[in-house]
Design a protein around this motif. Structure first.
Motif, mmCIF file in Angstrom:
data_model
loop_
_atom_site.group_PDB
_atom_site.id
_atom_site.type_symbol
_atom_site.label_atom_id
_atom_site.label_comp_id
_atom_site.label_asym_id
_atom_site.label_seq_id
_atom_site.Cartn_x
_atom_site.Cartn_y
_atom_site.Cartn_z
ATOM 1 N N GLY A 90 0.805 -1.206 0.000
ATOM 2 C CA GLY A 90 0.000 0.000 0.000
ATOM 3 C C GLY A 90 0.840 1.259 0.000
ATOM 4 O O GLY A 90 2.071 1.224 -0.070
ATOM 5 N N VAL A 91 0.138 2.390 0.082
ATOM 6 C CA VAL A 91 0.809 3.691 0.092
ATOM 7 C C VAL A 91 0.357 4.474 1.320
ATOM 8 O O VAL A 91 -0.828 4.468 1.667
ATOM 9 N N MET A 92 1.286 5.093 2.021
ATOM 10 C CA MET A 92 0.994 5.879 3.229
ATOM 11 C C MET A 92 0.077 5.085 4.172
ATOM 12 O O MET A 92 0.286 3.896 4.379
ATOM 13 N N GLY A 93 -0.927 5.754 4.762
ATOM 14 C CA GLY A 93 -1.900 5.034 5.568
ATOM 15 C C GLY A 93 -2.985 4.443 4.679
ATOM 16 O O GLY A 93 -3.180 4.878 3.533
ATOM 17 N N LEU A 94 -3.721 3.481 5.193
ATOM 18 C CA LEU A 94 -4.714 2.746 4.414
ATOM 19 C C LEU A 94 -5.672 3.653 3.668
ATOM 20 O O LEU A 94 -6.035 3.375 2.517
ATOM 21 N N TYR A 95 -6.106 4.748 4.284
ATOM 22 C CA TYR A 95 -7.129 5.607 3.687
ATOM 23 C C TYR A 95 -6.570 6.890 3.082
ATOM 24 O O TYR A 95 -7.331 7.766 2.669
ATOM 25 N N ASP A 96 -5.254 7.029 3.019
ATOM 26 C CA ASP A 96 -4.652 8.244 2.484
ATOM 27 C C ASP A 96 -4.562 8.165 0.964
ATOM 28 O O ASP A 96 -4.036 7.191 0.409
ATOM 29 N N GLY A 97 -5.055 9.201 0.274
ATOM 30 C CA GLY A 97 -5.013 9.223 -1.178
ATOM 31 C C GLY A 97 -4.937 10.633 -1.710
ATOM 32 O O GLY A 97 -4.198 11.472 -1.193
ATOM 33 N N TYR A 98 -5.748 10.905 -2.727
ATOM 34 C CA TYR A 98 -5.693 12.193 -3.419
ATOM 35 C C TYR A 98 -6.053 13.358 -2.501
ATOM 36 O O TYR A 98 -5.444 14.419 -2.574
ATOM 37 N N SER A 99 -7.025 13.168 -1.638
ATOM 38 C CA SER A 99 -7.402 14.252 -0.730
ATOM 39 C C SER A 99 -7.982 13.669 0.553
ATOM 40 O O SER A 99 -8.274 12.471 0.634
ATOM 41 N N ALA A 100 -8.193 14.537 1.544
ATOM 42 C CA ALA A 100 -8.751 14.102 2.823
ATOM 43 C C ALA A 100 -10.228 13.747 2.715
ATOM 44 O O ALA A 100 -10.768 13.051 3.587
ATOM 45 N N LEU A 101 -10.879 14.211 1.660
ATOM 46 C CA LEU A 101 -12.317 13.987 1.502
ATOM 47 C C LEU A 101 -12.637 12.941 0.439
ATOM 48 O O LEU A 101 -13.809 12.652 0.202
ATOM 49 N N ASP A 102 -11.613 12.390 -0.220
ATOM 50 C CA ASP A 102 -11.824 11.508 -1.356
ATOM 51 C C ASP A 102 -10.917 10.286 -1.218
ATOM 52 O O ASP A 102 -9.719 10.429 -0.960
ATOM 53 N N GLU A 103 -11.461 9.092 -1.393
ATOM 54 C CA GLU A 103 -10.667 7.877 -1.256
ATOM 55 C C GLU A 103 -9.808 7.589 -2.479
ATOM 56 O O GLU A 103 -8.921 6.726 -2.443
ATOM 57 N N THR A 104 -10.024 8.292 -3.589
ATOM 58 C CA THR A 104 -9.317 8.007 -4.835
ATOM 59 C C THR A 104 -7.800 8.018 -4.633
ATOM 60 O O THR A 104 -7.244 8.934 -4.044
ATOM 61 N N GLY A 105 -7.160 6.988 -5.141
ATOM 62 C CA GLY A 105 -5.713 6.877 -5.030
ATOM 63 C C GLY A 105 -5.230 6.214 -3.764
ATOM 64 O O GLY A 105 -4.035 5.931 -3.634
ATOM 65 N N SER A 106 -6.130 5.931 -2.835
ATOM 66 C CA SER A 106 -5.718 5.310 -1.571
ATOM 67 C C SER A 106 -5.606 3.798 -1.716
ATOM 68 O O SER A 106 -6.103 3.194 -2.670
#
Length: 458
Positions: A90-106
């Motif tokens: 995975g990348v960073m934390g499980l739910y970390d992605g494009y933004s704090a409000l969007d799961e995309t990229g997580s």
């Protein structure tokens, strides 16, 4: 339809040890002659290099922001076909992605796109019952994310492990195992990620130490057997393309950041890729009609690159003739006038009439969407492609007359211009583009090289 065993090694946060766990699992299975196909979530280049060495198979990036769901599934199925098991880091934390409000990229987003179960790595140092609360919080945050088990890392003692085992029984998540603290086998960091494999010694020893660490504390057979079968998209055997043009690709300790899918798409479009070393080669490969400079750490090899004056001149001459040259990040820096570092100035190729200097803090970090504002070697005006940018160097001495071709958008609302042009057909930028976000980009570049080759023979 064929299927495969596979899972994602995710983490609660960057630095929790998920890379060490993933590498240990890959190395442990590979030395049992189990064919492990590694993947990496997100835009990373360094982790995939380690994965490839540990597993003995090229690692491929799976990024849910840069790539569509269909493309993610295609890449996963393409390379999982001939493997026994797949491990995705995975990348960073499980739910970390494009933004704090969007799961995309997580990592969570990817697990749902590919129906892959998640094994969550938790840094349990200095925690007891709170570790269970942390795990429960991760499960409740998005119940649709398939967390199939947890690994506690940096466990201080056997007593600490027993406390964690008791605590996790308060949740519904199975405990996969407890890994004792082993700082001596962790991989050192540089810039935004790990040190590249090319800059580390005794790699086999390090990977074997990680494999021992995993095997001594986790039940590998039970982990694999408990995993569900992941269906793969049916595929036909691919018929290789007959190369129509030769493209030189810079590959050495200074330039190693390439998405494997970028290279495949170039070959699929008709390119024969010829690797060469800007550090060691004294001349360009014979018969090439284009050049591709990927990213890396040219600042670490700046002395050697500067000393190779013959090749630097050959590259400048090649660009000046109008042959297509594409460079990104580290390759872009190499094509500038110079790189300054530690109060020293190292001359580079001089294709772009400006320079860069190394800074103590990163100068850019994040996803980028590029729209071509004019026709280039990557395609006509209006072509869109996605990528990622991260670097520690800053541009200096840019002239107002310098042409750009990228309209760049990111999470910031203000659009910026990048994609510098030199000699008509040389294109350079700090942005690492993922060609699979728009495969026409690879085809367009190859076609530009073919056109250049024909013009040269007229």
């Amino acid at each position: 339809m064929s299927s495969i065993k596979g899972f994602i090694v995710a983490g609660t946060h960057s630095g929790c040890g998920k890379t060490s766990v993933a590498l240990g699992l890959m190395a442990a299975l590979a030395r049992r002659n189990i064919k492990v196909q590694p993947f990496k979530t997100g835009p990373d280049f360094i982790d995939p290099g380690h994965h490839s060495r540990a597993a003995g198979r090229p690692c491929h990036n799976l990024d849910g922001w840069m790539l569509s769901g269909d493309t993610l599934r295609d890449i996963f199925s393409r390379y999982a076909q001939n493997a026994d098991a797949c491990i995705v880091e995975g990348v960073m934390g499980l739910y970390d992605g494009y933004s704090a409000l969007d799961e995309t990229g997580s990592t969570s987003h990817l697990s749902k796109k590919l129906n892959l179960p998640v094994i969550l790595v938790v840094d349990a140092g200095s925690m007891a019952r709170s570790a269970a609360a942390l795990v429960q919080g991760f499960c409740n945050f998005d119940p649709e994310t398939p967390i199939a088990g947890v690994i506690f890392n940096r466990v201080g003692s056997s007593k600490h492990a027993r406390i964690l085992e008791e605590a996790i029984s308060l949740t519904d998540v199975p405990l996969v195992g407890c890994l004792p603290r082993r700082e001596e086998i962790s991989t050192p960091s540089r810039h935004l990620g790990l040190v590249t494999p090319d800059h580390l010694e005794d790699l086999d020893f390090k990977y074997n130490a990680l494999a021992d660490w995993v095997e001594e504390n986790l039940e590998l057979e039970q982990i694999i057997e408990a995993l569900p079968d992941i269906p793969l998209q049916p595929r036909f055997d691919e018929v290789p393309m007959i190369p129509r043009v030769r493209i030189g690709v810079a590959r050495d300790d200074a330039f190693s950041f390439y998405y494997e899918e970028n290279l495949r798409l170039l070959r699929e479009a008709g390119a024969e890729l010829i690797p060469f070393s800007p550090i060691e080669a004294k001349e360009l490969p014979e018969g090439i009609s284009g050049l591709y400079f990927g990213g890396g750490y040219p600042e670490l090899a700046s002395f050697d690159l500067a000393q190779n004056t013959k090749l630097r001149r050959a590259i400048a001459d090649f660009s000046a003739t109008g042959h297509p040259v594409y460079a990104e990040c580290g390759g872009f820096m190499y094509l500038m006038e110079s790189i300054s570092k530690d109060d020293r100035l190292f001359p580079m190729c001089g294709v772009f009439p400006f320079r860069c200097s190394m800074q103590s803090r990163f100068q850019a970090l994040g996803y980028r969407e590029v729209k071509l504002a004019r026709e280039t070697i990557l395609g006509p005006e209006g072509t869109k492609v996605r990528g990622h940018e991260f670097h520690y160097s800053a541009l200096e001495g840019i002239k107002e007359t310098t042409q750009t071709s990228y309209q760049v958008t990111s999470k910031k609302t203000v659009s910026t211009n990048e994609g510098f042009i030199a000699n008509g057909n040389t294109l350079g930028s700090y942005i690492h583009l993922h060609f699979a976000s728009n495969p026409l980009v690879a085809k367009n570049f190859v076609e530009a090289c073919i056109h250049s080759s024909r013009m040269e023979n007229i």
